[in-house]
Design a protein around this motif. Structure first.
Motif, PDB file in Angstrom:
ATOM      1  N   ALA A 193      25.122  16.121 -22.446  1.00  0.00           N
ATOM      2  CA  ALA A 193      24.776  14.928 -23.216  1.00  0.00           C
ATOM      3  C   ALA A 193      25.181  13.664 -22.457  1.00  0.00           C
ATOM      4  N   TYR A 194      24.351  12.637 -22.575  1.00  0.00           N
ATOM      5  CA  TYR A 194      24.658  11.320 -21.995  1.00  0.00           C
ATOM      6  C   TYR A 194      25.226  10.445 -23.096  1.00  0.00           C
ATOM      7  N   GLU A 195      26.477  10.043 -22.946  1.00  0.00           N
ATOM      8  CA  GLU A 195      27.152   9.229 -23.957  1.00  0.00           C
ATOM      9  C   GLU A 195      27.847   8.053 -23.263  1.00  0.00           C
ATOM     10  N   PRO A 196      27.134   6.945 -23.101  1.00  0.00           N
ATOM     11  CA  PRO A 196      27.744   5.795 -22.425  1.00  0.00           C
ATOM     12  C   PRO A 196      28.911   5.225 -23.216  1.00  0.00           C
ATOM     13  N   ALA A 197      29.859   4.677 -22.503  1.00  0.00           N
ATOM     14  CA  ALA A 197      31.052   4.111 -23.139  1.00  0.00           C
ATOM     15  C   ALA A 197      30.820   2.639 -23.454  1.00  0.00           C
TER      16      ALA A 197
ATOM     17  N   SER B  26      16.945  14.144 -21.875  1.00  0.00           N
ATOM     18  CA  SER B  26      17.681  15.024 -22.787  1.00  0.00           C
ATOM     19  C   SER B  26      16.835  16.195 -23.275  1.00  0.00           C
TER      20      SER B  26
ATOM     21  N   GLU C  11      21.810   2.059 -33.675  1.00  0.00           N
ATOM     22  CA  GLU C  11      21.966   3.500 -33.753  1.00  0.00           C
ATOM     23  C   GLU C  11      21.214   4.107 -32.560  1.00  0.00           C
ATOM     24  N   PHE C  12      21.977   4.476 -31.544  1.00  0.00           N
ATOM     25  CA  PHE C  12      21.366   5.022 -30.330  1.00  0.00           C
ATOM     26  C   PHE C  12      21.017   6.495 -30.535  1.00  0.00           C
ATOM     27  N   SER C  13      20.034   6.941 -29.760  1.00  0.00           N
ATOM     28  CA  SER C  13      19.630   8.344 -29.796  1.00  0.00           C
ATOM     29  C   SER C  13      19.310   8.781 -28.370  1.00  0.00           C
ATOM     30  N   PRO C  14      19.338  10.084 -28.096  1.00  0.00           N
ATOM     31  CA  PRO C  14      18.976  10.561 -26.756  1.00  0.00           C
ATOM     32  C   PRO C  14      17.571  10.130 -26.339  1.00  0.00           C
TER      33      PRO C  14
ATOM     34  N   ASP D 130      24.784   4.294 -14.717  1.00  0.00           N
ATOM     35  CA  ASP D 130      26.155   4.612 -15.131  1.00  0.00           C
ATOM     36  C   ASP D 130      26.812   5.656 -14.237  1.00  0.00           C
TER      37      ASP D 130
ATOM     38  N   PHE E 245      17.575   6.489 -25.107  1.00  0.00           N
ATOM     39  CA  PHE E 245      18.092   6.366 -23.740  1.00  0.00           C
ATOM     40  C   PHE E 245      17.088   6.912 -22.724  1.00  0.00           C
TER      41      PHE E 245
END
Length: 256
Positions: A128-132, A94, A52-55, A30, A58
Motif C-alpha cells: 500500500a502507498y500511504e504518504p505521510a 494499486s 478523503e484519499f483513496s488508492p 515520494d 493516488f
C-alpha cells in the motif's frame, strides 16, 4: 525510438526493470532519495479541506504526473518526423484491473492531446502507498457539490462567475508549474473573483512541475497541460465528495 517513462512510488521497486538499452525517464514519487514529486507539496492546498484519499485517487494523479513529465521531457527533435514521439508509460498502481480496462481510452486521450503514439502498461504495487501528511492546524469545512477547473484565463474566469452565482459553495481548482506567468495570472483572477463575491472563494491549486532532465529540452508548447489539469480536478472532486466537475467550455462531467 521508444521512450520508456517509469514510475517509482515511495520505497517500492520501479514499475519497469532498468535497461541499459532503453531510453528511460524516471518519475520518482515520494522516493527516499532524488524524488521528482512529493505528496505534501502536491496536495498542500487540498489538505486544508480534510480530503478523503483513496488508492484510485493516488493512481490517477501518479499517471497524470508521469504523462505530463513525458510530454515536457521527451524531445521531439529525436522523433522520426521531428515531432511524433513514441512514449511507453510504465505505471505502478494499486489495482491493475481498472487500468487495463481503461487503457485504450487513456491512450486515445493522450494521443489526441499531444499528437504522439502512447502505450500504457500497469504494474501492481507490492504494498500500500500511504504518504505521510502532517496535521493541518486550521482545517476548512467545505463539501462542494461542484468543482470547477480554473486556469486563470478569461474563459474559466467567466465560467466561475456564472457557477458561483448559482452555486455559492462551488470550489475552484487550478494548476501551475514553476516559472512563467500562469501563477501570477491565477492570483490576479482569484483576487478579482474574491472582490466581486465579497468573500474568499474556495480555491485549491496544485504545484506539479517536472524537474529538468539534463540535456532533454522541455516541450515548449502547453498541449499536455490538460493531462494534469483534468487529473487535479478529478482528484479534488473525488477527495471532497463532489459529484460534478465543471470545465470552462460550458461542459460538466457527472462523477459516479
Amino acid at each position: 525510438m521508444t521512450w520508456h517513462v517509469v514510475t517509482t512510488i515511495a520505497d517500492q521497486a520501479p514499475a519497469f526493470p532498468p535497461s541499459t538499452n532503453a531510453q528511460t525517464i524516471d518519475v520518482r514519487i515520494d522516493t527516499p532519495e532524488k524524488w521528482d514529486f512529493r505528496a505534501p507539496v502536491v496536495y498542500q492546498d487540498l489538505l486544508h479541506y480534510q480530503p478523503e484519499f483513496s488508492p484510485l485517487l493516488f493512481d490517477l494523479m501518479h499517471a497524470a504526473m508521469a504523462a505530463y513529465t513525458a510530454d515536457v521531457r521527451v524531445p521531439r527533435n529525436r522523433a522520426y518526423d521531428q515531432w511524433t514521439r513514441d512514449i511507453h508509460l510504465h505505471l505502478s498502481v494499486s489495482d491493475v484491473g481498472p487500468w487495463e480496462a481503461a487503457g485504450k481510452t487513456l491512450t486515445r486521450l493522450l494521443s489526441f492531446l499531444t499528437g504522439d503514439h502512447w502505450t500504457i502498461t500497469p504494474y501492481a504495487l507490492a504494498g500500500a502507498y500511504e504518504p505521510a501528511f502532517k496535521p493541518v492546524k486550521e482545517p476548512k469545512d467545505s463539501r462542494p457539490g461542484s468543482v470547477a477547473l480554473f486556469s486563470g484565463g478569461l474563459d474559466s474566469f467567466i465560467r466561475a462567475l456564472d457557477l458561483l452565482a448559482s452555486e455559492p459553495d462551488a470550489l475552484l481548482c487550478g494548476h501551475y508549474a514553476r516559472g512563467g506567468g500562469t501563477s501570477a495570472a491565477q492570483h490576479d483572477a482569484i483576487n478579482a473573483l474574491n472582490a466581486h463575491a465579497g468573500r474568499t472563494v474556495p480555491y485549491i491549486r496544485y504545484s506539479v512541475a517536472p524537474k529538468g532532465g539534463g540535456n532533454r529540452a522541455s516541450e515548449i508548447t502547453t498541449r499536455g497541460r490538460s493531462i494534469i489539469f483534468l487529473a487535479t480536478g478529478a482528484c479534488t472532486a473525488l477527495a471532497l465528495g463532489a459529484t460534478r466537475l465543471v470545465r470552462s467550455e460550458e461542459h460538466t462531467s457527472e462523477l459516479q
